[in-house]
Design an enzyme around this catalytic site. Structure first.
Site, PDB file in Angstrom:
ATOM      1  N   CYS A 188      13.974  10.811   6.915  1.00 57.77           N
ATOM      2  CA  CYS A 188      13.583  10.528   8.584  1.00 57.77           C
ATOM      3  C   CYS A 188      15.137  10.613   8.833  1.00 57.77           C
ATOM      4  O   CYS A 188      15.231  10.879   9.997  1.00 57.77           O
ATOM      5  CB  CYS A 188      13.321   8.996   8.450  1.00 57.77           C
ATOM      6  SG  CYS A 188      14.115   7.736   7.544  1.00 57.77           S
ATOM      7  N   SER A 225      -0.328   7.949  -1.294  1.00 57.04           N
ATOM      8  CA  SER A 225      -1.338   8.053  -2.354  1.00 57.04           C
ATOM      9  C   SER A 225      -0.816   8.860  -3.549  1.00 57.04           C
ATOM     10  O   SER A 225      -1.147   8.813  -4.552  1.00 57.04           O
ATOM     11  CB  SER A 225      -2.481   8.819  -1.711  1.00 57.04           C
ATOM     12  OG  SER A 225      -3.231   7.919  -1.062  1.00 57.04           O
ATOM     13  N   GLU A 240       9.110   1.715  11.171  1.00 60.25           N
ATOM     14  CA  GLU A 240      10.166   2.556  10.697  1.00 60.25           C
ATOM     15  C   GLU A 240       9.606   3.903  10.592  1.00 60.25           C
ATOM     16  O   GLU A 240       8.787   4.485   9.670  1.00 60.25           O
ATOM     17  CB  GLU A 240      10.972   2.316   9.300  1.00 60.25           C
ATOM     18  CG  GLU A 240      11.618   1.037   9.230  1.00 60.25           C
ATOM     19  CD  GLU A 240      12.808   1.004  10.133  1.00 60.25           C
ATOM     20  OE1 GLU A 240      13.204   1.916  10.938  1.00 60.25           O
ATOM     21  OE2 GLU A 240      13.451  -0.091  10.117  1.00 60.25           O
ATOM     22  N   LYS A 297       0.957  -1.188   0.110  1.00 56.81           N
ATOM     23  CA  LYS A 297       0.118  -0.146  -0.015  1.00 56.81           C
ATOM     24  C   LYS A 297       1.083   1.034   0.004  1.00 56.81           C
ATOM     25  O   LYS A 297       1.778   1.578   1.022  1.00 56.81           O
ATOM     26  CB  LYS A 297      -0.843   0.122   1.094  1.00 56.81           C
ATOM     27  CG  LYS A 297      -1.800   1.207   1.271  1.00 56.81           C
ATOM     28  CD  LYS A 297      -1.424   2.475   1.870  1.00 56.81           C
ATOM     29  CE  LYS A 297      -2.038   3.597   1.795  1.00 56.81           C
ATOM     30  NZ  LYS A 297      -1.964   4.295   0.652  1.00 56.81           N
TER      31      LYS A 297
HETATM   32  P1  NAP Z   1       2.416   8.841   6.566  1.00 55.83           P
HETATM   33  O1  NAP Z   1       1.402  10.047   6.251  1.00 55.83           O
HETATM   34  O2  NAP Z   1       2.622   8.332   7.807  1.00 55.83           O
HETATM   35  O3  NAP Z   1       2.139   7.974   5.299  1.00 55.83           O
HETATM   36  C1  NAP Z   1       2.792   6.589   5.161  1.00 55.83           C
HETATM   37  C2  NAP Z   1       1.910   5.765   4.407  1.00 55.83           C
HETATM   38  O4  NAP Z   1       1.173   5.317   5.793  1.00 55.83           O
HETATM   39  C3  NAP Z   1       1.383   6.071   3.536  1.00 55.83           C
HETATM   40  O5  NAP Z   1       1.078   5.058   2.545  1.00 55.83           O
HETATM   41  C4  NAP Z   1      -0.129   6.593   3.904  1.00 55.83           C
HETATM   42  O6  NAP Z   1      -1.213   6.461   2.916  1.00 55.83           O
HETATM   43  C5  NAP Z   1      -0.272   5.724   5.104  1.00 55.83           C
HETATM   44  N1  NAP Z   1      -1.114   5.688   6.264  1.00 55.83           N
HETATM   45  C6  NAP Z   1      -1.144   7.317   6.904  1.00 55.83           C
HETATM   46  N2  NAP Z   1      -2.125   7.140   7.812  1.00 55.83           N
HETATM   47  C7  NAP Z   1      -2.532   5.727   7.890  1.00 55.83           C
HETATM   48  C8  NAP Z   1      -3.188   5.159   8.986  1.00 55.83           C
HETATM   49  N3  NAP Z   1      -3.845   5.794   9.851  1.00 55.83           N
HETATM   50  N4  NAP Z   1      -3.427   3.884   8.578  1.00 55.83           N
HETATM   51  C9  NAP Z   1      -2.800   3.135   7.817  1.00 55.83           C
HETATM   52  N5  NAP Z   1      -2.046   3.709   6.949  1.00 55.83           N
HETATM   53  C10 NAP Z   1      -1.807   4.967   6.928  1.00 55.83           C
HETATM   54  O7  NAP Z   1       3.922   9.370   6.309  1.00 55.83           O
HETATM   55  P2  NAP Z   1       4.470  10.020   5.064  1.00 55.83           P
HETATM   56  O8  NAP Z   1       3.936  11.739   4.903  1.00 55.83           O
HETATM   57  O9  NAP Z   1       4.267   9.560   3.939  1.00 55.83           O
HETATM   58  O10 NAP Z   1       6.044  10.087   5.274  1.00 55.83           O
HETATM   59  C11 NAP Z   1       6.830  10.560   6.144  1.00 55.83           C
HETATM   60  C12 NAP Z   1       7.119  10.305   7.381  1.00 55.83           C
HETATM   61  O11 NAP Z   1       7.657   9.020   7.176  1.00 55.83           O
HETATM   62  C13 NAP Z   1       7.948  10.895   8.213  1.00 55.83           C
HETATM   63  O12 NAP Z   1       7.620  11.030   9.738  1.00 55.83           O
HETATM   64  C14 NAP Z   1       9.432  10.273   8.126  1.00 55.83           C
HETATM   65  O13 NAP Z   1      10.334  10.435   8.905  1.00 55.83           O
HETATM   66  C15 NAP Z   1       8.808   8.785   7.960  1.00 55.83           C
HETATM   67  N6  NAP Z   1       9.892   8.015   7.309  1.00 55.83           N
HETATM   68  C16 NAP Z   1      10.740   7.045   8.211  1.00 55.83           C
HETATM   69  C17 NAP Z   1      11.509   6.303   7.520  1.00 55.83           C
HETATM   70  C18 NAP Z   1      12.223   5.463   8.556  1.00 55.83           C
HETATM   71  O14 NAP Z   1      12.788   4.457   7.984  1.00 55.83           O
HETATM   72  N7  NAP Z   1      12.262   5.438   9.596  1.00 55.83           N
HETATM   73  C19 NAP Z   1      11.996   6.418   6.467  1.00 55.83           C
HETATM   74  C20 NAP Z   1      11.248   7.387   5.573  1.00 55.83           C
HETATM   75  C21 NAP Z   1      10.160   8.222   5.953  1.00 55.83           C
HETATM   76  P3  NAP Z   1      -1.692   7.644   2.431  1.00 55.83           P
HETATM   77  O15 NAP Z   1      -0.735   8.371   1.399  1.00 55.83           O
HETATM   78  O16 NAP Z   1      -2.719   7.058   1.427  1.00 55.83           O
HETATM   79  O17 NAP Z   1      -1.988   8.595   3.425  1.00 55.83           O
END
Ligand code: NAP
Length: 450
Positions: free
Chosen positions: A261, A156, A227, A153
Site C-alpha cells: 500500500c 482467503s 487502512e 478474518k
Molecule cells: P481486499 O480484496 O479488499 O481484501 C482484504 C480483506 O477484506 C480480505 O480478507 C478479503 O477477504 C476481505 N474482503 C473483501 N471484500 C470484502 C467485503 N465486501 N466485506 C468484507 N470483507 C471483504 O484487498 P486485498 O486485495 O487483499 O489487498 C490489497 C489492498 O489492500 C490494496 O488496495 C492495498 O493498498 C491495501 N492495503 C492497505 C494497507 C494499509 O495499511 N493502508 C496495507 C496493505 C494493503 P477475501 O480474501 O476472502 O476476499
C-alpha cells in the site's frame, strides 16, 4: 474448503475447512468468555506472553516465512524479514503498552480527574494477503496488550498463514480464545460485525471492502479503523543526492513485488535532473533479479493471484492508449509481471489515478515546487509521500502542504512500531502502531472525583 495455491506454480498449499455459522458462534462465545478474564490480567502478565510470541516468531521464522512465500509469492528473504518485523512489534508493545495506557491526570476543579484507557472486548480484524503476517501482528500486538480479544478474518488466499498466527499465540502461552483465526469467506463478515459480542472492526484492504465494512459498522454504531490503498508519490527535487535517491526509489516501488500500500507508485522528477535520474533508475530496475520466490537470490517474485496480474496489465495498456510510453518492461506471463517503467504519465491517466498493485512505476516530470505539490495532492489517495532534497529546511517547510498521512524526507515511506501509521482521503482513517494505534480500541474513560 478454503484453498490457498502457490501463485508461482499453481500447486495447492493448504486446504482449510470453512467455519459454519455454528463454528463462528462457538468461536465468538469462547472469545467473549475469555475477555472477562483477559481484561483483568496485568500488563506484566500480558507482556511476558507477548515477549514469548516474539521469541516464537524468531525461533520458527523460516517455517512461517515459507508458508507466506508459498501462499502469496513473496520472495523468501522478504518473507523472513516480515516475520522478524512482527517480533519487533510484539516486543515494542510488550515494553510500551503500560506506559501508553497509563492514566492521564487532568487538572480541573475536581479533587481528582483523569482519563483511563480500558479494553473494549472483541475486535474483528479483516486483513489482506500482501503482508500476511505484518498486517495482522500490527493489529494483534497492541490489541492484546490493551486487554482486548482478537478475531481474524484473513484473506482467503493466505488462510494457512492465519492459522499459523493463531498457533503462534497459543505456543506463546496466551489463554485459549485470546486470538482466533476464523477460516471464512468475506460474505460472513457482516454478521460478525453485527454480533453484539463484537465491539469494533479494523480492516486493511481495498476501498470497496473498506466501504462495505465501514457501512455495516456505522449502522451498528461500532468503531472502525480503515487502512486502505495508496498511490504514494516519490518527489525528487533537483538538489537531491541522485545516487542514494535512485536506490531508495527502486526499493520503495519494487520490494514485495510492488504489492504494498505504501509503495512509491508515482515518481515525480524535477525537469532538470529527470533524464539523468531515469537513466540510473532504469539501470537498477533492469538488474533486479526475478525468479522462483523460494530462491534466496530472487528480488521480484510473482503476483499473488493471476487476476491481480491481469488487472495490472489492463491498467498499463489503458495508460498506454492514453499516451504513456513503456520505457521498460510491460509484459505479463501468468502471475509474473515484469518490472515496468512508464514515462510521459499525466494526472489524467489510469496509472496515475488508480492504485497499481505490482511492479509498475509511473514517471511524471514537474517544473517547480508548486506543481510538485499539486501533482502529489491530485491523487484521491493520501497514505504517504517521500520527498528527496538536500535542503532540509525547505523539506520541512513543504511538509504541511501535503494532504497525506505521512511525509518522509530522503526515505521511503515505511511502517515502524514507534510511529503512527495511517492515511487520509480514500486511504482510510484511524491510525495503527505507536501510542495512537493502541488507543484506537480502548474506552477513553473520564473519571471525575468531587
Ligand atoms: P481486499 O480484496 O479488499 O481484501 C482484504 C480483506 O477484506 C480480505 O480478507 C478479503 O477477504 C476481505 N474482503 C473483501 N471484500 C470484502 C467485503 N465486501 N466485506 C468484507 N470483507 C471483504 O484487498 P486485498 O486485495 O487483499 O489487498 C490489497 C489492498 O489492500 C490494496 O488496495 C492495498 O493498498 C491495501 N492495503 C492497505 C494497507 C494499509 O495499511 N493502508 C496495507 C496493505 C494493503 P477475501 O480474501 O476472502 O476476499
Amino acid at each position: 474448503m478454503i484453498v490457498s495455491r502457490n501463485p508461482y506454480n499453481g500447486e495447492e498449499v493448504a486446504s482449510i475447512k470453512e467455519f459454519t455459522k455454528k463454528d463462528i458462534d462457538e468461536a465468538l462465545d469462547v472469545a467473549d468468555k475469555r475477555f472477562q478474564s483477559w481484561k483483568q490480567t496485568s500488563f506484566s502478565e500480558r507482556s511476558k506472553l507477548m515477549m514469548a510470541a516474539a521469541a516464537e516468531l524468531k525461533k520458527n521464522k523460516q517455517e512461517y516465512a515459507e508458508t507466506i512465500t508459498l501462499e502469496m509469492g513473496k520472495p523468501i528473504t522478504q518473507a523472513i524479514a516480515e516475520v522478524e518485523k512482527c517480533a519487533w512489534v510484539c516486543e515494542y508493545y510488550a515494553e510500551n503498552a503500560e506506559r501508553h495506557l497509563s492514566k492521564e491526570t487532568i487538572k480541573t476543579d475536581a479533587r481528582k480527574s483523569y482519563t483511563s484507557f480500558e479494553p473494549i472486548g472483541i475486535v474483528l480484524a479483516v486483513m489482506p494477503w500482501n503482508y500476511p503476517f505484518w498486517q495482522v501482528f500490527r493489529f494483534a500486538a497492541p490489541a492484546l496488550m490493551a486487554g482486548n480479544i482478537g478475531v481474524l478474518k484473513h484473506a482467503s488466499n493466505v488462510m494457512q498463514s492465519g492459522e499459523n498466527i493463531q498457533k503462534i499465540f497459543e505456543r506463546a502461552g496466551f489463554p485459549k480464545g485470546c486470538f482466533q483465526n476464523l477460516p471464512i469467506g468475506s460474505n460472513k463478515v457482516e454478521d460478525i460485525i453485527r454480533d453484539k459480542r463484537v465491539k469494533a472492526v479494523t480492516l486493511t484492504g481495498s476501498k470497496p471492502a473498506g466501504s462495505s465494512v465501514a457501512s455495516v459498522a456505522g449502522e451498528e454504531i461500532k468503531k472502525s479503523v480503515l487502512e486502505l490503498g495508496g498511490s504514494n508519490a516519490l518527489v525528487v527535487f533537483k538538489d537531491a543526492d541522485i545516487k542514494k535517491t535512485v536506490a531508495t526509489c527502486v526499493q520503495a516501488r519494487y520490494q514485495n513485488t510492488g504489492q504494498s500500500c505504501i509503495a512509491g507508485k508515482r515518481l515525480l522528477l524535477q525537469d532538470s535532473i529527470a533524464e539523468e535520474f531515469l537513466e540510473l533508475f532504469s539501470k537498477q530496475v533492469r538488474e533486479l533479479k526475478s525468479g522462483d520466490p523460494m530462491d534466496e537470490k530472487t528480488y521480484i517474485g510473482v503476483l499473488a493471484r493471476e487476476d491481480l496480474a491481469e488487472d495490472l496489465e489492463k491498467q498499463v495498456s489503458e495508460s498506454v492508449k492514453q499516451g504513456a510510453k513503456i520505457h521498460l518492461g510491460g509484459v505479463r506471463n501468468g502471475t509474473y509481471y515484469e518490472p515496468t517503467i512508464l514515462t510521459g504519465v499525466t494526472k489524467e491517466m489510469t496509472v496515475f489515478k488508480e492504485e497499481t498493485f505490482g511492479p509498475v512505476i509511473s514517471v511524471t516530470i514537474f517544473k517547480d515546487e508548486k506543481k510538485a505539490v499539486e501533482l502529489v495532492n491530485s491523487s484521491d489517495f493520501g497514505l504517504g509521500v517521500s520527498v528527496f532534497t538536500e535542503d532540509l529546511e525547505f523539506a520541512e517547510k513543504i511538509c504541511p502542504q501535503f494532504d497525506d498521512g505521512a511525509v518522509f524526507i530522503n526515505e521511503l515511506v515505511k511502517s515502524d512500531p514507534r510511529l503512527p501509521f495511517g492515511g487520509t482521503k480514500i486511504s482510510g482513517y484511524g491510525r495503527e502502531l505507536s501510542i495512537h494505534g493502541i488507543r484506537e480500541f480502548v474506552n477513553k474513560k473520564t473519571v471525575y472525583i468531587k
